[in-house]
Design an enzyme around this catalytic site. Structure first.
Site, PDB file in Angstrom:
ATOM      1  N   HIS A  57     -49.745 -12.791  55.079  1.00 39.64           N
ATOM      2  CA  HIS A  57     -50.268 -14.155  54.690  1.00 39.64           C
ATOM      3  C   HIS A  57     -49.059 -14.936  54.206  1.00 39.64           C
ATOM      4  O   HIS A  57     -47.910 -14.342  53.585  1.00 39.64           O
ATOM      5  CB  HIS A  57     -51.525 -14.124  53.694  1.00 39.64           C
ATOM      6  CG  HIS A  57     -52.675 -13.555  54.064  1.00 39.64           C
ATOM      7  ND1 HIS A  57     -53.701 -13.653  53.473  1.00 39.64           N
ATOM      8  CD2 HIS A  57     -52.671 -12.915  55.231  1.00 39.64           C
ATOM      9  CE1 HIS A  57     -54.810 -13.246  54.182  1.00 39.64           C
ATOM     10  NE2 HIS A  57     -54.151 -12.763  55.150  1.00 39.64           N
ATOM     11  N   GLU A  67     -48.299 -16.518  51.523  1.00 37.39           N
ATOM     12  CA  GLU A  67     -47.938 -16.335  50.106  1.00 37.39           C
ATOM     13  C   GLU A  67     -47.502 -14.954  49.813  1.00 37.39           C
ATOM     14  O   GLU A  67     -46.341 -14.649  49.158  1.00 37.39           O
ATOM     15  CB  GLU A  67     -49.294 -16.238  49.108  1.00 37.39           C
ATOM     16  CG  GLU A  67     -49.892 -17.635  49.233  1.00 37.39           C
ATOM     17  CD  GLU A  67     -51.088 -17.827  50.314  1.00 37.39           C
ATOM     18  OE1 GLU A  67     -51.965 -18.806  50.148  1.00 37.39           O
ATOM     19  OE2 GLU A  67     -51.090 -17.080  51.047  1.00 37.39           O
ATOM     20  N   CYS A  71     -56.180 -16.422  49.004  1.00 37.85           N
ATOM     21  CA  CYS A  71     -57.241 -15.548  49.041  1.00 37.85           C
ATOM     22  C   CYS A  71     -57.164 -14.452  48.057  1.00 37.85           C
ATOM     23  O   CYS A  71     -56.093 -14.264  47.377  1.00 37.85           O
ATOM     24  CB  CYS A  71     -57.360 -14.952  50.587  1.00 37.85           C
ATOM     25  SG  CYS A  71     -56.078 -13.585  50.729  1.00 37.85           S
ATOM     26  N   CYS A  87     -53.944 -12.382  48.087  1.00 35.29           N
ATOM     27  CA  CYS A  87     -52.694 -13.302  47.960  1.00 35.29           C
ATOM     28  C   CYS A  87     -52.787 -13.526  46.295  1.00 35.29           C
ATOM     29  O   CYS A  87     -51.822 -13.343  45.678  1.00 35.29           O
ATOM     30  CB  CYS A  87     -52.543 -14.501  48.646  1.00 35.29           C
ATOM     31  SG  CYS A  87     -52.211 -13.994  50.348  1.00 35.29           S
TER      32      CYS A  87
END
Length: 163
Positions: A59, A61, A89, A92
């Site tokens: 992801h 992040e 999420c 993250c």
């Protein structure tokens, strides 16, 4: 990366958006970007690379945190803030928590990307923050219109793949 003299959250979010657009145009992953800043200096910008890397943890992040930690040669990013085009999420958020980043600036929310078909867990950063022993400052709605445009532009692409 380089020192940025601008302290405007919209500026840093625009860097995350720009990096994200590059990534989803290449088919790297979903419409997610991140930028990490320390004392006005941009130390990491990244985007989602789940599809490119065949890595469900890639992801924006997480990629930015890895890049920032390598740049600073330390896992503790407590002097940093992160700009995320969408509310992080739970995975993250946990990485942000464990890296001790003190502030999350976010554009859209988890519900916005769930509506696009992403299999998001409906757990807000506010709830995760309440459960954690560290308290991260949460700033929602940063460059929200531009982040919404980002989602719409991604959705309009023929190779858009939600996962």
């Amino acid at each position: 990366m380089g020192t940025e003299s601008v302290s405007n959250p919209d500026h840093y979010m625009s860097l995350a958006i720009e990096n994200c657009r590059t990534g989803f145009a290449a088919g790297d992953g979903g419409p997610f970007g991140a930028c990490i800043v320390r004392d006005g200096e941009v130390i990491a910008t990244s985007h989602n690379t789940v599809l490119r890397d065949n890595d469900p943890t890639a992801h924006a992040e997480i990629n930015a945190i890895r890049q920032a930690a390598r740049h600073l040669r330390h896992w503790d990013l407590s002097a940093c803030e992160i700009y995320s085009t969408t509310e992080p999420c739970p995975m993250c958020f946990s990485a942000i928590h464990w890296s001790r980043i003190g502030v999350i600036y976010m554009g859209t929310r988890i519900a916005d990307v769930a509506a696009l078909g992403f299999s998001e867990l409906p757990v807000s950063n506010e709830l995760l923050n309440e459960l954690g022993r560290l308290k991260i400052r949460l700033v929602a709605g940063v460059a929200e219109a531009a982040c919404r445009r980002l989602l719409a532009d991604w959705q309009g692409q023929s190779q858009a793949t939600a996962y």
